[in-house]
Design a protein around this motif. Structure first.
Motif, PDB file in Angstrom:
ATOM      1  N   GLU A 169      54.885  24.667  57.082  1.00 28.41           N
ATOM      2  CA  GLU A 169      53.774  25.062  57.968  1.00 28.41           C
ATOM      3  C   GLU A 169      52.570  25.522  57.155  1.00 28.41           C
TER       4      GLU A 169
ATOM      5  N   HIS B  30      59.213  32.535  57.182  1.00 31.17           N
ATOM      6  CA  HIS B  30      57.840  32.547  56.660  1.00 31.17           C
ATOM      7  C   HIS B  30      57.618  33.952  56.132  1.00 31.17           C
TER       8      HIS B  30
ATOM      9  N   TYR C 277      41.040  30.553  58.195  1.00 27.20           N
ATOM     10  CA  TYR C 277      40.881  31.935  58.659  1.00 27.20           C
ATOM     11  C   TYR C 277      39.412  32.372  58.607  1.00 27.20           C
TER      12      TYR C 277
ATOM     13  N   ASP D 136      51.810  23.583  63.569  1.00 27.43           N
ATOM     14  CA  ASP D 136      52.520  24.844  63.788  1.00 27.43           C
ATOM     15  C   ASP D 136      51.613  25.690  64.660  1.00 27.43           C
TER      16      ASP D 136
ATOM     17  N   LYS E 177      46.587  28.120  63.281  1.00 26.08           N
ATOM     18  CA  LYS E 177      45.898  29.410  63.246  1.00 26.08           C
ATOM     19  C   LYS E 177      44.854  29.450  62.131  1.00 26.08           C
TER      20      LYS E 177
ATOM     21  N   SER F 189      51.403  35.101  53.317  1.00 28.20           N
ATOM     22  CA  SER F 189      50.320  34.145  53.134  1.00 28.20           C
ATOM     23  C   SER F 189      49.585  34.471  51.838  1.00 28.20           C
TER      24      SER F 189
ATOM     25  N   GLY G 232      48.852  26.281  56.115  1.00 22.55           N
ATOM     26  CA  GLY G 232      47.564  26.410  56.794  1.00 22.55           C
ATOM     27  C   GLY G 232      46.460  26.497  55.757  1.00 22.55           C
ATOM     28  N   ARG G 233      46.459  27.625  55.036  1.00 19.44           N
ATOM     29  CA  ARG G 233      45.410  27.897  54.056  1.00 19.44           C
ATOM     30  C   ARG G 233      45.298  26.784  53.003  1.00 19.44           C
TER      31      ARG G 233
ATOM     32  N   ARG H  41      37.106  38.101  56.638  1.00 19.57           N
ATOM     33  CA  ARG H  41      38.133  38.326  55.608  1.00 19.57           C
ATOM     34  C   ARG H  41      37.737  39.399  54.577  1.00 19.57           C
TER      35      ARG H  41
ATOM     36  N   GLY I 186      52.334  29.539  53.480  1.00 18.13           N
ATOM     37  CA  GLY I 186      52.171  30.666  52.564  1.00 18.13           C
ATOM     38  C   GLY I 186      51.653  30.363  51.182  1.00 18.13           C
TER      39      GLY I 186
ATOM     40  N   TYR J 283      40.459  42.309  54.630  1.00 21.15           N
ATOM     41  CA  TYR J 283      41.456  42.162  53.546  1.00 21.15           C
ATOM     42  C   TYR J 283      40.833  42.382  52.159  1.00 21.15           C
TER      43      TYR J 283
HETATM   44  N1  LLP Z   1      53.706  29.912  59.596  1.00 24.53           N
HETATM   45  C1  LLP Z   1      53.737  31.160  60.114  1.00 24.53           C
HETATM   46  C2  LLP Z   1      54.866  31.560  60.949  1.00 24.53           C
HETATM   47  C3  LLP Z   1      52.685  32.055  59.829  1.00 24.53           C
HETATM   48  O1  LLP Z   1      52.715  33.286  60.321  1.00 24.53           O
HETATM   49  C4  LLP Z   1      51.591  31.636  59.017  1.00 24.53           C
HETATM   50  C5  LLP Z   1      50.467  32.529  58.726  1.00 24.53           C
HETATM   51  C6  LLP Z   1      51.599  30.312  58.513  1.00 24.53           C
HETATM   52  C7  LLP Z   1      52.679  29.482  58.821  1.00 24.53           C
HETATM   53  C8  LLP Z   1      50.491  29.760  57.674  1.00 24.53           C
HETATM   54  O2  LLP Z   1      50.395  30.443  56.466  1.00 24.53           O
HETATM   55  P1  LLP Z   1      49.417  29.903  55.309  1.00 24.53           P
HETATM   56  O3  LLP Z   1      49.976  28.597  54.797  1.00 24.53           O
HETATM   57  O4  LLP Z   1      48.078  29.721  55.898  1.00 24.53           O
HETATM   58  O5  LLP Z   1      49.444  30.975  54.298  1.00 24.53           O
HETATM   59  N2  LLP Z   1      44.213  35.878  58.542  1.00 24.53           N
HETATM   60  C9  LLP Z   1      44.855  35.999  57.245  1.00 24.53           C
HETATM   61  C10 LLP Z   1      46.062  35.091  57.109  1.00 24.53           C
HETATM   62  C11 LLP Z   1      47.125  35.337  58.150  1.00 24.53           C
HETATM   63  C12 LLP Z   1      48.321  34.427  58.006  1.00 24.53           C
HETATM   64  C13 LLP Z   1      49.305  34.657  59.089  1.00 24.53           C
HETATM   65  N3  LLP Z   1      50.409  33.742  59.149  1.00 24.53           N
HETATM   66  C14 LLP Z   1      43.836  35.725  56.147  1.00 24.53           C
HETATM   67  O6  LLP Z   1      42.664  35.502  56.451  1.00 24.53           O
HETATM   68  O7  LLP Z   1      44.161  35.792  54.973  1.00 24.53           O
END
Ligand code: LLP
Length: 419
Positions: free
Chosen positions: A274, A199, A371, A79, A60, A202, A276-277, A312, A239, A316
């Motif tokens: 998982e 999770h 994102y 993921d 995502k 983020s 992402g960011r 963003r 996260g 946010y």
């Molecule tokens: N796993 C699950 C189940 C999630 O819901 C998410 C993010 C991740 C992994 C990845 O999280 P990360 O490592 O990227 O923090 N659009 C928003 C961020 C939404 C995140 C949603 N879930 C932004 O631009 O800040």
């Protein structure tokens, strides 16, 4: 660490001047650095050694198949949260056995597709979803590998809209329900109960809530085992935050991994993550050109990028560093930076200190690899922003600009208007 820096006064991505990409591809355009993506993945994975963990990149954050393929070639899994993301991951070369399927609203079709594809794990978020998945697996004659998503009632994250772990959030089931659902799944011949998942949010900059959630996970796994129920894995989600320039550095992957080792010390269980960011954000920038300046006591810089390209800041209040592609020597002044879209929400930043900018100058929004392009739209009948991947001194367009003429091909007048 990333591979965007000034060389001889020109902002470069690895060995390529970003201005050369802007000239060749036009603006706005996203640019990603292969070396940065690879490095972030390796640093994260290696932080857990000698423990062998599954690092499933959260698609995502950046769903471009060239980005996913770059990570897949390093060994990353994916993921995913929709059939579309599973298809992208498979197309990019992620083996099905490294794909996790998460999400609160998976449809029957999507679940069937995931079971048929033979994904590594389906993270189930409710009793109703578990029942449906069991039926689907029976129908196709396969055993579905599942984890139950736990809502540990621990929230965290850079903004309310991206905190997922409090009990009033829509995600997962309570720890007690998770134990009951897991036991139910363990008894079901069509399901392979293999783990629990969590999770909590983020852009998390503090390890304490993550540690609290992980302790809940360990104690749930211990409870299951003491009840004679096998559990092989825990999926600890994503996260981990990244620096967006204006804030102190978040914990490093090494500090994060040390906390994980502390929590799971002496406990033999497979772990998945998982991120992402953390992998993609600082591996990408959004290039934009100054259209003109509005003269005000505090000048307004109008760019050709808008909230439809990078949403963003609008939703946010997110901060993205802005760097001129030509290194500035003149002193900075306070400006507002906006896009051309007809709403005040299309404001990237107010009162930002920036070097003098003029019509035609090029800038880069930093930390835009996660994102960014995935959340872009065609609002105001604008083209969908293109994406470019750099590797060393090479660059290539990996999603071309989807212009309005092409978009119009999807539309038609209804029959009753045709005469
Ligand atoms: N796993 C699950 C189940 C999630 O819901 C998410 C993010 C991740 C992994 C990845 O999280 P990360 O490592 O990227 O923090 N659009 C928003 C961020 C939404 C995140 C949603 N879930 C932004 O631009 O800040």
């Amino acid at each position: 660490m990333n591979h965007f820096e000034y060389r001889g006064g020109a902002l470069c991505c690895e060995g390529v001047k970003l201005a050369d990409i802007a000239e060749a591809v036009g603006t706005p355009a996203y640019v990603y650095s292969t070396a940065t993506l690879e490095r972030h993945y390796q640093v994260f994975r290696d932080a857990f050694l000698p423990r062998n963990v599954l690092v499933a990149f959260a698609v995502k954050a950046n769903a471009n198949i060239a980005v996913i393929a770059t990570l897949a070639r390093q060994g990353a899994g994916a993921d995913t949260v929709s059939r579309g993301e599973i298809e992208r991951a498979l197309m990019a070369g992620v083996p099905a056995e490294k794909i996790i399927f998460s999400g609160v609203g998976k449809t029957a079709d999507e679940l069937a597709f995931a079971v048929q594809a033979g994904v590594h794990e389906i993270n189930v978020e409710s009793r109703a979803e578990l029942e449906l998945l069991s039926e689907i697996a029976r129908g196709v004659g396969k055993q579905a590998p599942i984890a139950i998503r736990v809502n540990p009632d621990v929230g965290a994250g850079g903004h309310d809209k991206i905190s997922t772990g409090k009990s009033d959030a829509k995600f997962g089931v309570s720890p007690e329900q998770a134990l009951a659902l897991y036991a139910r799944a363990a008894d079901d011949p069509h399901l392979h109960a293999q783990g629990l998942a969590v999770h909590i949010g983020s852009q998390i900059r503090d390890l304490a809530p993550l540690e609290a959630a992980f302790r809940v996970m360990r104690s749930l796994a211990e409870k299951l085992r003491s009840n004679g129920i096998a559990i092989e894995r825990l999926d600890l989600g994503g996260g981990l935050g990244v620096p967006y320039f204006n804030e102190p550095d978040p914990p490093s992957p090494a500090e994060y991994a040390a906390m994980v080792s502390r929590v799971f010390d002496g406990f033999d269980i497979g772990l998945s993550f998982e991120p992402g960011r953390m992998i993609a954000a600082n591996a990408g920038v959004l290039l934009s050109r100054v259209v003109r300046l509005q003269e005000r006591p505090r000048p307004i810089v109008v760019l050709d990028a808008a909230m439809n390209d990078l949403i963003r800041p609008a939703i946010y209040d997110a901060y993205h560093g802005i760097m001129p592609l030509k290194q500035a020597t003149a002193s900075e002044q306070a400006v507002d930076v906006v896009g051309p879209i007809c709403e005040t929400g299309d404001t990237f930043t107010r009162n930002r200190m920036l070097p003098p900018l003029e019509a035609g100058d090029l800038v880069a929004f930093m930390t835009a690899g996660a994102y960014g392009a995935v959340m872009a739209s065609t609002y105001n009948a604008r083209a969908l922003v293109p994406e470019v991947l750099v590797s060393g001194d090479k660059f290539e367009v990996v999603r071309r600009r989807w212009d309005v003429a092409e978009q119009l091909r999807l539309e038609s007048l209804p029959a009753w208007m045709e005469s």
